[in-house]
Design a protein around this motif. Structure first.
Motif: not given
Length: 202
Positions: A110-111, A116-119, A124-125, A133-134
């Motif tokens: 989960v972490d 990865d989502i934040d990055a 710019g995505i 993607s994650v």
């Protein structure tokens, strides 16, 4: 006793020659004649140099390239060469095909996904992230991504290369492969092939 040993030795030698020598040579010969590219690892060769395989993903990190899905493969920790239990992350390490084995209740998973989502948002995505993607694949070597993930990366790649988004999107659309025989699997985009085509854009 020799009477019992002789047939056992003859059969052992016979099947060793048949299954250990003749069979592999025949199958290798057939595969080289019928599908030499696949038999040799589906290598992609540019100007006489092997740049990769269409079956094994690569770890692209620059914004000017489309990124593959995350990979959980690892390698021996160089700081502990004699301890195989010590490893480091090594995305797309073809010597160590593996998944993360983290279940849906794993806080570590989960972490990592949240990070990865934040990055990706910071890169710019925008919008919701496609699952690939994650999340890592079972092999850690998946060469393909979903069309949704490829299209989500278009603004980032276009900006990094100073290209119109429409032109980069056209390139993605041209590299979408449909389902096998029209029914098996899901549409996909081979990341290496797409990035090679991107390098050819003037």
């Amino acid at each position: 006793m020799l009477k019992q040993l002789r047939p056992a030795i003859v059969i052992t030698v016979l099947f060793t020659v048949l299954t250990g020598l003749i069979y592999p040579l025949v199958i290798t010969g057939i595969s080289q004649a019928a599908m030499s590219n696949a038999a040799n690892g589906s290598q992609i060769i540019v100007n006489g140099t092997v740049v990769g395989s269409s079956l094994i993903g690569q770890n692209f990190t620059k914004d000017s390239y489309f990124h593959s899905r995350p990979s959980a493969t690892q390698a021996q920790d160089p700081a502990h060469p004699d301890d195989p239990s010590k490893t480091v992350d090594a995305p797309y390490n073809a010597d160590n095909s593996t998944g993360s084995n983290l279940g849906p209740t794993s806080q570590k998973l989960v972490d990592r996904v949240k990070a990865d989502i934040d990055a990706k948002h910071q890169a710019g995505i925008a919008g919701a992230m496609p699952a690939d993607s994650v999340t890592t694949s079972a092999s850690g070597l998946d060469p393909d991504i979903s069309p949704e993930y490829a299209l989500a990366q278009v603004p980032v790649v276009a900006k990094a290369r100073n290209l119109p988004e429409d032109k980069v999107k056209e390139l993605v659309d041209a590299h979408i492969e449909g389902r096998a025989l029209g029914i098996f699997g899901e549409p996909k985009v081979n990341v290496l092939a797409l990035n090679m085509a991107l390098d050819d854009v003037k």
